[in-house]
Design a protein around this motif. Structure first.
Motif, PDB file in Angstrom:
ATOM      1  N   THR A  85      11.395  34.694 -31.233  1.00  0.00           N
ATOM      2  CA  THR A  85      10.202  33.935 -31.658  1.00  0.00           C
ATOM      3  C   THR A  85      10.550  32.781 -32.585  1.00  0.00           C
ATOM      4  N   SER A 101      10.307  32.821 -35.575  1.00  0.00           N
ATOM      5  CA  SER A 101       9.198  32.766 -36.529  1.00  0.00           C
ATOM      6  C   SER A 101       9.541  33.508 -37.821  1.00  0.00           C
ATOM      7  N   ARG A 149       7.728  33.218 -40.387  1.00  0.00           N
ATOM      8  CA  ARG A 149       6.419  33.659 -40.913  1.00  0.00           C
ATOM      9  C   ARG A 149       6.091  35.078 -40.430  1.00  0.00           C
TER      10      ARG A 149
END
Length: 459
Positions: free
Chosen positions: A168, A170, A172
């Motif tokens: 991903t 990501s 976050r």
């Protein structure tokens, strides 16, 4: 479980175990939020332009927060109560996770990490304190050490979360997974009672009696309640007592072990593992994070092993054997670090595993146990809070300087430097640390009063 059931009923045994597990989620968050940055940092630098110094500040800000949390938690836990402190700590974990997950600049990210650090610092002291005051004497040791296992387990889970979320890209989402254990800790602590000792401290004797009846046999309650009340008559130690000539030998032992626990370089692996393996030639974020996860698993397993053998093998023997293994392993890591072959990579990873194993069965686990044994009852809480705070400060210095040292001196020389610190830790343990296994806390305190040399306080 059979031994426990011989002392308290099965239902009450399960309740006490549940109390310890819920509180130890604070230890899990300790490990998780210090470990999650190792994978997230790879992708953070794609979002924010970060120099080496800024990366170090992002990592170290959580440790600086932990220093302030730990150094202040002792008095706060006495005033507000262990349970209430853990409820506030859970909310602080949630707030810090929210800030780091939704940040829009590096400055706010550092603030969020600092907030998480405050929660980690408070939990590092309050979780074992809460468990020790709820657990019956015959199972207190194993239940308190559950917190240490949860810390290393939290780090390992953080690494596998990083690995799973690599596709991903990501960071976050990596941070956001911290909401789950933080909410579990909050909800869990809301349904648990306060400790009988704190309730008695606040003269809530009726409530203390009711809690004791939930976690002990009925015939044990009155005697233990009287013991708690009697112990509260002891005069609390002050800072002047902590720094007095009488306490100085054991204060030096605690500070020495706490500082050296960090200066042998363990948290450079936990915070910067992927960067270390990238420098060693491991290709791709997945391989770098997976190798770091492997070290986290070893750390967890060996922490469990330390719990199982520490009373039979002895604290001092494990310290010396573990530090010797860590020293030799770091020397070999430095030699094999820049190998370009697959065999070289495997040898380097094997040596790193041995380093982690040696650290985990020695100074990594035993620092927390030894400082709980060597201080006089009068100043035990204050001493543990102070020494833990200094340990976090040493952690901060290591986290803040590792990448700079790595860039300035190279990977091999940096790892050899940590190997030298292992040698110093070995010598310090050999000449100063006593064997406390099988010796009563009262005997250690009597030896201290008799001015027995530090190395022989356990005799």
């Amino acid at each position: 479980m059979f031994e426990i059931s011989m002392v308290i009923s099965g239902k009450k045994s399960r309740f006490v175990n549940r109390v310890a597990f819920i509180a130890a989620v604070g230890g899990f968050l300790f490990g998780f939020d210090t470990g999650i940055i190792s994978g997230a940092l790879i992708f953070l630098q794609n979002t924010f332009a970060m120099s080496t110094l800024v990366k170090q500040v992002v990592v170290a800000s959580v440790v600086l927060g932990a220093f302030f949390g730990a150094i202040s938690s002792g008095r706060l836990a006495d005033y507000f109560g262990r349970r209430n402190m853990l409820i506030v700590t859970a909310l602080t974990f949630i707030l810090g996770t929210a800030v780091t997950t939704f940040t829009y600049n590096v400055e706010l990210l550092i603030v969020g990490r600092f907030i998480l650090g405050l929660a980690i610092g408070v939990s590092s002291y309050t979780v074992p304190l809460f468990i020790s005051e709820m657990a019956p004497p015959e199972t207190r040791g194993s239940l308190v050490l559950l917190n240490g296992i949860m810390i290393t387990g939290g780090e390992a889970i953080a690494f596998i979360v990083d690995y799973a979320l690599v596709p991903t890209h990501s960071w976050r989402l990596m941070f956001a997974t911290g909401f789950i254990p933080a909410v579990v800790l909050f909800v869990g602590m809301m349904i648990l009672p306060s400790t009988p000792r704190w309730l008695s401290l606040k003269e809530l004797h009726g409530e203390a009696h009711r809690v004791l009846k939930r976690i002990r046999n009925k015939k044990d309650v009155i005697d233990e309640l009287h013991e708690i009340r009697a112990s509260l008559l002891e005069k609390t130690g002050t800072w002047s007592v902590l720094f007095s000539k009488r306490v100085r030998p054991v204060l030096i032992i605690g500070l020495g072990l706490g500082i050296l626990q960090q200066f042998v370089g363990i948290n450079t692996v936990m915070y910067y593992g992927p960067f270390i393996f990238k420098a060693a030639g491991f290709q791709g974020a997945s391989a770098q994070i997976l190798a770091t996860f492997g070290l986290g698993v070893v750390n967890t397993i060996m922490s469990i092993v330390a719990v199982l053998i520490v009373d039979r093998a002895g604290r001092r023997r494990l310290l010396l054997i573990g530090l010797a293994v860590a020293t030799v392993s770091l020397g070999l890591v430095g030699l094999t670090f820049h190998s370009t072959t697959e065999l070289g990579h495997m040898l380097m990873l094997t040596c790193m595993i041995l380093y982690i194993a040696g650290y985990s069965i020695s100074i990594g686990s035993l620092f927390w146990l030894i400082i709980a044994e060597i201080y006089p009852l009068q100043i035990r809480g204050l001493a543990m809070s102070f020494v833990a705070g200094i340990q976090w400060l040493a952690n901060f210095l290591v986290a803040l300087t590792f990448l700079s040292i790595l860039n300035a001196f190279g990977a091999s020389n940096t790892l050899w430097l940590y190997g030298v610190m292992c040698i110093i830790a070995f010598l310090f343990s050999y000449f100063y640390v006593p064997e406390t296994s099988g010796v009563s806390l009262e005997q250690i305190e009597r030896n201290l009063d008799a001015k027995v040399p530090a190395r022989y306080l356990g005799r």
